[in-house]
Design an enzyme around this catalytic site. Sequence first.
Site, PDB file in Angstrom:
ATOM      1  N   ALA A  62      43.658   1.881 -17.540  1.00 60.41           N
ATOM      2  CA  ALA A  62      44.617   2.986 -17.629  1.00 60.41           C
ATOM      3  C   ALA A  62      45.123   3.328 -16.233  1.00 60.41           C
ATOM      4  O   ALA A  62      44.425   3.126 -15.236  1.00 60.41           O
ATOM      5  CB  ALA A  62      43.939   4.198 -18.259  1.00 60.41           C
ATOM      6  N   GLY A 107      40.843   0.167 -19.879  1.00 60.77           N
ATOM      7  CA  GLY A 107      41.818  -0.123 -20.929  1.00 60.77           C
ATOM      8  C   GLY A 107      42.239  -1.594 -20.967  1.00 60.77           C
ATOM      9  O   GLY A 107      42.615  -2.101 -22.020  1.00 60.77           O
ATOM     10  N   GLU A 110      39.616  -3.204 -22.913  1.00 58.38           N
ATOM     11  CA  GLU A 110      39.733  -2.721 -24.298  1.00 58.38           C
ATOM     12  C   GLU A 110      40.867  -3.433 -25.037  1.00 58.38           C
ATOM     13  O   GLU A 110      40.764  -3.720 -26.220  1.00 58.38           O
ATOM     14  CB  GLU A 110      39.944  -1.199 -24.295  1.00 58.38           C
ATOM     15  N   GLU A 130      34.719   3.482 -16.732  1.00 64.31           N
ATOM     16  CA  GLU A 130      35.146   4.872 -16.947  1.00 64.31           C
ATOM     17  C   GLU A 130      34.129   5.893 -16.446  1.00 64.31           C
ATOM     18  O   GLU A 130      34.500   6.931 -15.894  1.00 64.31           O
ATOM     19  CB  GLU A 130      35.433   5.112 -18.441  1.00 64.31           C
TER      20      GLU A 130
HETATM   21  N1  DAK Z   1      45.713   2.647 -12.111  1.00 67.59           N
HETATM   22  C1  DAK Z   1      46.723   2.750 -11.224  1.00 67.59           C
HETATM   23  N2  DAK Z   1      46.842   1.971 -10.116  1.00 67.59           N
HETATM   24  C2  DAK Z   1      45.893   1.045  -9.923  1.00 67.59           C
HETATM   25  C3  DAK Z   1      44.805   0.888 -10.806  1.00 67.59           C
HETATM   26  C4  DAK Z   1      44.740   1.738 -11.958  1.00 67.59           C
HETATM   27  N3  DAK Z   1      43.790   1.607 -12.890  1.00 67.59           N
HETATM   28  N4  DAK Z   1      44.016  -0.112 -10.336  1.00 67.59           N
HETATM   29  C5  DAK Z   1      44.599  -0.550  -9.200  1.00 67.59           C
HETATM   30  N5  DAK Z   1      45.720   0.146  -8.946  1.00 67.59           N
HETATM   31  C6  DAK Z   1      46.622  -0.015  -7.810  1.00 67.59           C
HETATM   32  C7  DAK Z   1      45.993   0.484  -6.545  1.00 67.59           C
HETATM   33  O1  DAK Z   1      46.126   1.874  -6.431  1.00 67.59           O
HETATM   34  C8  DAK Z   1      46.783  -0.271  -5.494  1.00 67.59           C
HETATM   35  O2  DAK Z   1      48.032   0.354  -5.326  1.00 67.59           O
HETATM   36  P1  DAK Z   1      48.618   0.651  -3.846  1.00 67.59           P
HETATM   37  O3  DAK Z   1      47.582   1.486  -3.184  1.00 67.59           O
HETATM   38  O4  DAK Z   1      48.783  -0.726  -3.237  1.00 67.59           O
HETATM   39  O5  DAK Z   1      49.911   1.340  -4.124  1.00 67.59           O
HETATM   40  C9  DAK Z   1      47.028  -1.610  -6.167  1.00 67.59           C
HETATM   41  O6  DAK Z   1      46.872  -1.400  -7.567  1.00 67.59           O
HETATM   42  C10 DAK Z   1      46.046  -2.696  -5.744  1.00 67.59           C
HETATM   43  O7  DAK Z   1      44.744  -2.189  -5.944  1.00 67.59           O
HETATM   44  P2  DAK Z   1      43.610  -2.236  -4.811  1.00 67.59           P
HETATM   45  O8  DAK Z   1      44.224  -2.139  -3.458  1.00 67.59           O
HETATM   46  O9  DAK Z   1      42.582  -1.234  -5.187  1.00 67.59           O
HETATM   47  O10 DAK Z   1      43.074  -3.712  -4.998  1.00 67.59           O
HETATM   48  P3  DAK Z   1      41.590  -4.254  -4.697  1.00 67.59           P
HETATM   49  O11 DAK Z   1      41.687  -5.717  -4.831  1.00 67.59           O
HETATM   50  O12 DAK Z   1      41.074  -3.693  -3.403  1.00 67.59           O
HETATM   51  O13 DAK Z   1      40.680  -3.654  -5.868  1.00 67.59           O
HETATM   52  C11 DAK Z   1      40.157  -3.162  -8.178  1.00 67.59           C
HETATM   53  C12 DAK Z   1      40.921  -4.065  -7.179  1.00 67.59           C
HETATM   54  C13 DAK Z   1      40.557  -3.536  -9.575  1.00 67.59           C
HETATM   55  C14 DAK Z   1      38.633  -3.387  -7.994  1.00 67.59           C
HETATM   56  C15 DAK Z   1      40.492  -1.666  -7.844  1.00 67.59           C
HETATM   57  O14 DAK Z   1      41.911  -1.535  -7.804  1.00 67.59           O
HETATM   58  C16 DAK Z   1      39.981  -0.728  -8.866  1.00 67.59           C
HETATM   59  O15 DAK Z   1      38.778  -0.384  -8.913  1.00 67.59           O
HETATM   60  N6  DAK Z   1      40.890  -0.241  -9.757  1.00 67.59           N
HETATM   61  C17 DAK Z   1      40.553   0.763 -10.734  1.00 67.59           C
HETATM   62  C18 DAK Z   1      39.786   0.159 -11.895  1.00 67.59           C
HETATM   63  C19 DAK Z   1      39.490   1.237 -12.882  1.00 67.59           C
HETATM   64  O16 DAK Z   1      38.655   2.103 -12.670  1.00 67.59           O
HETATM   65  N7  DAK Z   1      40.317   1.245 -13.941  1.00 67.59           N
HETATM   66  C20 DAK Z   1      40.411   2.377 -14.853  1.00 67.59           C
HETATM   67  C21 DAK Z   1      39.273   2.380 -15.825  1.00 67.59           C
HETATM   68  S1  DAK Z   1      39.354   3.837 -16.738  1.00 67.59           S
HETATM   69  C22 DAK Z   1      41.650   8.187 -22.078  1.00 67.59           C
HETATM   70  C23 DAK Z   1      40.322   8.072 -21.744  1.00 67.59           C
HETATM   71  C24 DAK Z   1      39.903   6.971 -21.056  1.00 67.59           C
HETATM   72  C25 DAK Z   1      40.797   5.975 -20.723  1.00 67.59           C
HETATM   73  C26 DAK Z   1      42.100   6.098 -21.074  1.00 67.59           C
HETATM   74  C27 DAK Z   1      42.546   7.194 -21.744  1.00 67.59           C
HETATM   75  N8  DAK Z   1      42.132   9.313 -22.749  1.00 67.59           N
HETATM   76  C28 DAK Z   1      41.305  10.353 -23.248  1.00 67.59           C
HETATM   77  C29 DAK Z   1      43.573   9.388 -22.991  1.00 67.59           C
HETATM   78  C30 DAK Z   1      40.379   4.820 -19.976  1.00 67.59           C
HETATM   79  C31 DAK Z   1      40.633   4.748 -18.759  1.00 67.59           C
HETATM   80  C32 DAK Z   1      40.411   3.557 -17.961  1.00 67.59           C
HETATM   81  O17 DAK Z   1      40.935   2.474 -18.176  1.00 67.59           O
END
Ligand code: DAK
Length: 256
Positions: A62, A107, A110, A130
């Site tokens: 997400a 997501g 998922e 998450e």
């Molecule tokens: N969202 C937005 N931008 C993201 C992102 C994300 N999930 N993941 C990465 N980016 C962006 C980064 O901010 C960065 O942007 P800039 O700073 O360059 O503008 C760019 O993508 C490259 O990322 P990194 O510089 O961080 O790249 P690395 O290789 O260093 O790291 C990484 C890659 C995948 C390990 C890291 O980016 C990371 O940890 N990303 C977040 C992963 C994560 O936690 N995903 C979300 C999981 S939670 C809901 C409830 C729950 C959910 C949805 C809805 N509701 C009740 C409605 C579930 C939520 C999730 O999916």
Amino acid sequence: MSVELTFSEHFAVITLNRPKALNALSFGILTELDRALDTVAASSARALVIVGAGDKAFCAGADIPELMNRTLMQEHQGAGLGQAVFNKIAALTMPSVAVIQGYAFGGGLEMALACTFRVATERAKMGLPEVKLGLIPGYGGTQRLPRLIGEGRALDIILSGRTVDAVEAERIGLVNRIDSEGSPVEIGQRFMEPYLKHSLCALYFAREAVLRGNQVSLDEGLRIERDLSTLAYRTNDAVEGMTAFTEKRPARFKDH
Ligand code: DAK
């Protein structure tokens, strides 16, 4: 457009195209995906391949900044949107495969879980992180992951938020295969090839029997199997398949 849909031969191909944000799922992308899936469902494609653009990520989950500062009811609706879109993938008549190249988190994983199959490249990394954000999965992860790999393994992955590599993912049945040869689209199409020679009707009924049976008692599951196997028996493709066997020739299925 951040979601691209193309068709080639038997395949529909959906590409999440927001590589600068690692193909993160904004609500806008979810809505685009929803529309693309309607087009796929109405098409004559026999298989769906889902890939992420760029070489770093299938989908990083997400869109985290977008999740902030929303009201409880907005979030409730947001979870409903994500679940509804991924349910559409699971409900397609044709089988689907997610090709996980690089990261598949939250997501993103998922979405892959809603597909019939998952293929990972050697360097793939996946997980449901998450809890690290103080959240829990909201797009089907707490339900589909335990059904796929069992409760104990799913609880470990969900409660730790840890990252699973491709080798472990294959070992625990989270992905069906590791394959790094060629582009993600080629990997997905190659994976699907052996299934495509069968009748789409048989593939659909078999998949439905497994997925529906997974949610009910054994007795009820066996009733579902009895009904769906009887339905499959009534298709022209079943007549063709059995006739081809007795005539010692390959079957020519027409998906009806
Ligand atoms: N969202 C937005 N931008 C993201 C992102 C994300 N999930 N993941 C990465 N980016 C962006 C980064 O901010 C960065 O942007 P800039 O700073 O360059 O503008 C760019 O993508 C490259 O990322 P990194 O510089 O961080 O790249 P690395 O290789 O260093 O790291 C990484 C890659 C995948 C390990 C890291 O980016 C990371 O940890 N990303 C977040 C992963 C994560 O936690 N995903 C979300 C999981 S939670 C809901 C409830 C729950 C959910 C949805 C809805 N509701 C009740 C409605 C579930 C939520 C999730 O999916």
